[in-house]
Enzyme design. Sequence first.
Site, PDB file in Angstrom:
ATOM      1  CG  ASP A   1      45.986 -65.216 -74.360  1.00 24.21           C
ATOM      2  OD1 ASP A   1      44.798 -65.130 -74.254  1.00 24.21           O
ATOM      3  OD2 ASP A   1      46.092 -65.210 -73.230  1.00 24.21           O
TER       4      ASP A   1
ATOM      5  CD  GLN B   1      54.254 -74.252 -51.612  1.00 22.86           C
ATOM      6  OE1 GLN B   1      52.836 -74.664 -51.431  1.00 22.86           O
ATOM      7  NE2 GLN B   1      54.533 -75.078 -51.712  1.00 22.86           N
TER       8      GLN B   1
ATOM      9  CG  ASP C   1      45.632 -65.076 -68.161  1.00 20.31           C
ATOM     10  OD1 ASP C   1      44.942 -65.101 -67.376  1.00 20.31           O
ATOM     11  OD2 ASP C   1      45.209 -65.833 -69.288  1.00 20.31           O
TER      12      ASP C   1
ATOM     13  CB  THR D   1      40.358 -59.191 -71.942  1.00 21.43           C
ATOM     14  OG1 THR D   1      41.300 -61.159 -71.330  1.00 21.43           O
ATOM     15  CG2 THR D   1      39.302 -58.893 -72.038  1.00 21.43           C
TER      16      THR D   1
ATOM     17  CB  THR E   1      50.507 -62.008 -56.991  1.00 21.12           C
ATOM     18  OG1 THR E   1      52.050 -63.302 -56.655  1.00 21.12           O
ATOM     19  CG2 THR E   1      49.851 -64.056 -58.010  1.00 21.12           C
TER      20      THR E   1
HETATM   21  N1  ASP Z   1      44.208 -64.455 -71.451  1.00 20.76           N
HETATM   22  C1  ASP Z   1      43.686 -63.463 -71.822  1.00 20.76           C
HETATM   23  C2  ASP Z   1      45.646 -62.638 -71.538  1.00 20.76           C
HETATM   24  O1  ASP Z   1      46.432 -62.793 -70.163  1.00 20.76           O
HETATM   25  C3  ASP Z   1      43.090 -62.841 -70.588  1.00 20.76           C
HETATM   26  C4  ASP Z   1      43.281 -61.634 -69.876  1.00 20.76           C
HETATM   27  O2  ASP Z   1      43.785 -60.538 -70.508  1.00 20.76           O
HETATM   28  O3  ASP Z   1      42.847 -61.100 -69.260  1.00 20.76           O
HETATM   29  O4  ASP Z   1      45.910 -61.975 -72.504  1.00 20.76           O
END
Ligand code: ASP
Length: 336
Positions: A56, A272, A89, A12, A161
């Site tokens: 991504d 967890q 992510d 992003t 995390t």
């Molecule tokens: N889906 C995107 C990624 O992890 C989300 C982000 O960048 O925050 O590449």
Amino acid sequence: MKNILLIYTGGTIGMVKDDKTGALRPFDMQKIYEVLPILRKLNCNIDTFQFNPIIDSSDMNAEVWLKLASYIKQNYSNYDGFVILHGTDTMSYTASALSFLIENLSKPIIITGSQLPLGMIRTDGRDNIISSIEIAANNEVEIPEVCIFFDNKLFRGNRTTKINAEYFEAFYSGNLPSLAKVGINISYKQHIILPKTSLSLKVYDKLCNNVVIAKIHPAISKEYFEAIGKIENLQGMILETYGSGNAPTNKDFLYSLEKIINKGVKVLNVTQCKAGKVEMGHYEAGYTLKELGVISGKDMTTEAALTKMMFVLGNFSNQQEQKLLLETSLRGEISM
Ligand code: ASP
């Protein structure tokens, strides 16, 4: 002046508005100074490198991590620090993987990203990039670690995390406080930052992909573990258990787990919970796992445990050594 290498992998953060269409599209790293002219005011030289194609971070995998580690190795002597722009992510997985692949690190590698694209008015990406570069180029404190910088905090990467898909406070480090906080000043917590080593850099070039993560839950069935046991060439399993490392005590479950362990699969137990640690002697439910030969992941995150398993199985073949390495803190991923 410090030399910083800014690596753009995707995510992003790199999205900017197309002047003509108004749609968001990935930016061209060569034009970083046009997008963020303020970077010229930082007291460092910044060189850039852009992945081709940019990805991504959902598409991150072992192959890309190995390429990234080897790219840093090739450029290591030319730079004082590295800043990696990455999707959020899988950022914690990448930070953990790089921390294991790169041994005897003596320079900062700071990974950052954003929740809102750089091309949006309220973007968090702008501050994340500026502060990451400022920290990587700082003259005050040495940071020989793979870190994540997000929402004004610098974390040890292999302790983090992603916990939030909405707010800017996207990362959490439940078992280790942040290494630095950005406010009016940048306050470093030097006593938490790993000490610098004079040993020479070693970058590993293997990761084992034959690993799974199995999360214990109340509806878990013996068929689930039987299916896992049938995975061809399986070598490692991260077992995400309850609380301080507990799992069901029923015989079917334990028997199918035992069968997996007897096949030579290394099973590493992590909790967890987002904070706290595995202590397999605490309850009957955990003690039985220990008896079966399950290894304690102590207070490792799932991200650190998975990438550590991939690293250990990929680079060391002796069974005893593998167990010892999994149990020992290699890059500050386990509390002493
Ligand atoms: N889906 C995107 C990624 O992890 C989300 C982000 O960048 O925050 O590449």
